[in-house]
Design a protein around this motif. Sequence first.
Motif, PDB file in Angstrom:
ATOM      1  N   UNK A  70      -0.420 -39.390 -31.988  1.00 12.48           N
ATOM      2  CA  UNK A  70       0.985 -39.553 -32.359  1.00 12.48           C
ATOM      3  C   UNK A  70       1.876 -38.503 -31.699  1.00 12.48           C
ATOM      4  N   UNK A  71       1.399 -37.274 -31.595  1.00 22.77           N
ATOM      5  CA  UNK A  71       2.182 -36.227 -30.931  1.00 22.77           C
ATOM      6  C   UNK A  71       2.364 -36.564 -29.455  1.00 22.77           C
ATOM      7  N   UNK A  72       1.265 -36.952 -28.801  1.00 20.81           N
ATOM      8  CA  UNK A  72       1.310 -37.251 -27.368  1.00 20.81           C
ATOM      9  C   UNK A  72       2.162 -38.480 -27.079  1.00 20.81           C
ATOM     10  N   UNK A  73       1.954 -39.555 -27.834  1.00 22.00           N
ATOM     11  CA  UNK A  73       2.647 -40.807 -27.525  1.00 22.00           C
ATOM     12  C   UNK A  73       4.125 -40.763 -27.910  1.00 22.00           C
ATOM     13  N   UNK A  74       4.434 -40.257 -29.092  1.00 23.08           N
ATOM     14  CA  UNK A  74       5.804 -40.296 -29.590  1.00 23.08           C
ATOM     15  C   UNK A  74       6.577 -38.993 -29.409  1.00 23.08           C
ATOM     16  N   UNK A  75       5.905 -37.940 -28.940  1.00 23.51           N
ATOM     17  CA  UNK A  75       6.594 -36.667 -28.783  1.00 23.51           C
ATOM     18  C   UNK A  75       6.990 -36.044 -30.109  1.00 23.51           C
ATOM     19  N   UNK A  76       6.212 -36.300 -31.157  1.00 19.51           N
ATOM     20  CA  UNK A  76       6.508 -35.749 -32.475  1.00 19.51           C
ATOM     21  C   UNK A  76       6.062 -34.300 -32.557  1.00 19.51           C
ATOM     22  N   UNK A  77       6.601 -33.583 -33.520  1.00 23.21           N
ATOM     23  CA  UNK A  77       6.270 -32.182 -33.751  1.00 23.21           C
ATOM     24  C   UNK A  77       5.540 -32.049 -35.082  1.00 23.21           C
ATOM     25  N   UNK A  78       4.466 -31.274 -35.084  1.00 24.01           N
ATOM     26  CA  UNK A  78       3.776 -30.983 -36.339  1.00 24.01           C
ATOM     27  C   UNK A  78       4.645 -30.000 -37.114  1.00 24.01           C
ATOM     28  N   UNK A  79       5.090 -30.390 -38.324  1.00 23.75           N
ATOM     29  CA  UNK A  79       5.948 -29.514 -39.123  1.00 23.75           C
ATOM     30  C   UNK A  79       5.241 -28.971 -40.357  1.00 23.75           C
ATOM     31  N   UNK A  80       4.100 -29.564 -40.715  1.00 22.49           N
ATOM     32  CA  UNK A  80       3.341 -29.065 -41.866  1.00 22.49           C
ATOM     33  C   UNK A  80       1.900 -29.556 -41.758  1.00 22.49           C
ATOM     34  N   UNK A  81       0.991 -28.704 -42.225  1.00 22.70           N
ATOM     35  CA  UNK A  81      -0.420 -29.062 -42.314  1.00 22.70           C
ATOM     36  C   UNK A  81      -0.929 -28.580 -43.659  1.00 22.70           C
ATOM     37  N   UNK A  82      -1.689 -29.444 -44.332  1.00 23.10           N
ATOM     38  CA  UNK A  82      -2.258 -29.099 -45.633  1.00 23.10           C
ATOM     39  C   UNK A  82      -3.735 -29.483 -45.640  1.00 23.10           C
ATOM     40  N   UNK A  83      -4.494 -28.850 -46.516  1.00 26.79           N
ATOM     41  CA  UNK A  83      -5.908 -29.190 -46.635  1.00 26.79           C
ATOM     42  C   UNK A  83      -6.261 -29.716 -48.018  1.00 26.79           C
TER      43      UNK A  83
END
Length: 130
Positions: free
Chosen positions: A23-36
């Motif tokens: 999704x980051x590569x195809x749409x140029x989105x930015x990761x804004x949060x990561x949770x576990x």
Amino acid sequence: MPSPVIHHVGLSVRDIETSTDWYVRLFGLTVVAEMTEPAPMVVLMSPQGQAIDLREDPDVGPDRFTQTYAGLDHVGFVVADRAELDAWEQLLVQEGVERSEIAESPFGWHLNFRDPDGIPLEFFLPRQSA
């Protein structure tokens, strides 16, 4: 009362790293949060403020998605004009993403494809925008 506007779409995925990269590569989105906790989750954001939440739920089975169950059928992304739709088609080709041909319907033009989990996605050009 005004109609609600979709802010984000949450998707269950089998492999959070693979889907995040795609999704980051195809749409140029930015990761804004990561949770576990309670399960691995990544929130991706577009420059326009729309988000895609990816969640790797431990109860998700190993099979690819199918829209033959009640629930999600596909997620559609609107494009501004035919040149943008053609550009998306070329990017899908470059990335090796399986896709349909651009098809015309009474509502406009559609380009359908699937993410790594088989979730159906669509680029859509409304007829009034052509």
